[in-house]
Scaffold this active site. Structure first.
Site, PDB file in Angstrom:
ATOM      1  N   THR A   1       6.747   0.941   1.950  1.00  0.00           N
ATOM      2  CA  THR A   1       7.236   1.433   2.723  1.00  0.00           C
ATOM      3  C   THR A   1       6.443   2.687   4.088  1.00  0.00           C
ATOM      4  OG1 THR A   1       9.374   1.876   0.119  1.00  0.00           O
ATOM      5  CG2 THR A   1       9.217   3.465   2.625  1.00  0.00           C
TER       6      THR A   1
ATOM      7  N   LYS B   1       7.266  11.572  -0.078  1.00  0.00           N
ATOM      8  CA  LYS B   1       6.794  10.781   1.851  1.00  0.00           C
ATOM      9  C   LYS B   1       7.867  10.075   2.558  1.00  0.00           C
ATOM     10  CE  LYS B   1       5.943   6.459   0.997  1.00  0.00           C
ATOM     11  NZ  LYS B   1       5.456   5.598   1.312  1.00  0.00           N
TER      12      LYS B   1
ATOM     13  N   LYS C   1      15.547   0.779   5.229  1.00  0.00           N
ATOM     14  CA  LYS C   1      15.126   1.018   3.625  1.00  0.00           C
ATOM     15  C   LYS C   1      14.722   2.804   3.062  1.00  0.00           C
ATOM     16  CE  LYS C   1      12.048   1.310  -0.184  1.00  0.00           C
ATOM     17  NZ  LYS C   1      12.912   1.983  -1.733  1.00  0.00           N
TER      18      LYS C   1
ATOM     19  N   LEU D   1       1.252  -1.378   0.025  1.00  0.00           N
ATOM     20  CA  LEU D   1       0.349   0.365  -0.004  1.00  0.00           C
ATOM     21  C   LEU D   1       1.094   1.681  -0.201  1.00  0.00           C
ATOM     22  CD1 LEU D   1      -3.041  -1.358   2.300  1.00  0.00           C
ATOM     23  CD2 LEU D   1      -2.694  -2.179   0.184  1.00  0.00           C
ATOM     24  N   PRO D   2       0.412   2.286  -0.658  1.00  0.00           N
ATOM     25  CA  PRO D   2       0.993   3.940  -0.271  1.00  0.00           C
ATOM     26  C   PRO D   2       1.872   4.095   0.569  1.00  0.00           C
ATOM     27  CG  PRO D   2      -0.978   3.482  -1.425  1.00  0.00           C
ATOM     28  CD  PRO D   2      -1.196   2.631  -0.776  1.00  0.00           C
TER      29      PRO D   2
END
Ligand code: NAD
Length: 296
Positions: free
Chosen positions: A96, A246, A171, A65-66
């Site tokens: 992420t 983001k 990440k 998902l976003p």
């Protein structure tokens, strides 16, 4: 072969699900976008009416998902999925998101008797399609051993970097470096072009010199240098500016949490914010070059 619920079939989730199907797994899929579900069904998946139905008999649940709010919204709260996932199932979130959000969801999953990993990926949409992603995994080692054959169907490299949330921290470190490198590669190519240099020749030279990077060799920001790069198709597809923005915001939060200094990361966050404000939030993040070369 496993019964897998796959939730989130976007730029990354779609091709990842396709590779699980190719490996012979049984997939029940759900996305808010009907066309994404239809595409997966065309590849052999079964469609669930909603996320709850998707997980009802799952051995493995994968989400892509976003952002944090989507993952927390999916699993937690009154309408959350956790109570509907069979006990003993393995939950792998590949989105992420903020390390703290990953830890919060994993803790709630553990309390429900579920094993959970944060397993964000690197490698972009091309890596997702080719099944060559890098998985950056946080959680218990023995849980990762259970997940390994599943992850191997979607990726080439699997790194265990620590406990729950550590996958997300690693990440963010990678993407902060990538964001800075892409922005400065754009500056370098724009500087050369302003002096009359051919951006393709300059890129070819840099690709075998000390300025080499993924930004020069795989996702070159100058249109026409690499045929398959987003820059050569109007910056469509790829890894969106808003997703990079983001990630840099999450890196800034993570830095504040431990008092770390990330001056270049913060500067890059501002550059991608400007790129987004200029209307390129949905375009590949290599479009950040347009801040310094409006018409490359
Ligand atoms: P995307 O926006 O293309 O896909 C996300 C999908 O999730 C969409 O199809 C959306 O409809 C669906 N969705 C959102 N909320 C949902 C819900 N509650 N239930 C079901 N479906 C829901 O994003 P993406 O590019 O696939 O990226 C996904 C994640 O992977 C992000 O966290 C991103 O940062 C990360 N990532 C992306 C790339 C890339 O190159 N695109 C590379 C590495 C990591």
């Amino acid at each position: 072969m496993s019964r897998i619920a796959f939730i989130g079939l976007g730029h990354m989730g779609g091709p990842m699900a396709a590779n699980l199907l190719k490996a012979g797994h049984e997939l029940l899929v759900f996305d808010l976008v009907a066309s994404a579900v239809e595409q997966a069904v065309g590849q052999g998946a079964k469609a669930a009416a909603n996320a709850t139905e998707a997980v009802a008999h799952a051995e493995i649940v994968i989400s892509m998902l976003p952002a944090s709010r989507h993952v927390e919204g999916l699993y937690l709260g009154e309408a959350g999925l956790l109570p509907h996932i069979p006990a003993g199932a393995l939950v792998i979130d590949c989105s992420t998101i903020a390390p703290a959000a990953a830890q919060k969801v994993a803790k709630a999953a553990t309390q429900r008797g579920l094993a959970m990993l944060d397993a964000p990926v690197s490698g972009g949409t091309a890596g997702a399609a080719a099944g060559t992603l890098t998985f950056i995994v946080g959680g218990d080692e023995h849980v990762l051993e259970r997940a390994r054959p599943i992850l191997a169907a979607m990726g080439k490299n699997i790194f265990h970097v620590g406990a729950s949330g550590a996958g997300q921290v690693a990440k963010l470190c990678n993407n902060m470096a990538l964001g800075v490198i892409m922005a400065v590669t754009g500056e370098a190519l724009a500087l050369g072009a302003a002096h009359g240099l051919d951006a393709k020749v300059l890129s070819q030279m840099m690709a075998v010199s000390t300025g080499r990077s993924w930004a020069t060799e795989v996702c070159n920001p100058w249109p026409g240098v690499l045929e398959n790069a987003p820059a050569s198709r109007g910056y469509a597809g790829g890894f969106g500016t808003d997703l990079m923005l983001k990630d840099l915001g999450l890196a800034a939060e993570a830095a504040m949490g431990v008092g770390a200094s990330i001056p270049l990361g913060e500067l890059a966050r501002n550059l991608y914010a400007l790129n987004s404000k200029a209307g390129r939030g949905g375009l590949d993040f290599s479009s950040v070059i347009k801040l310094v070369a409006p018409d490359p």
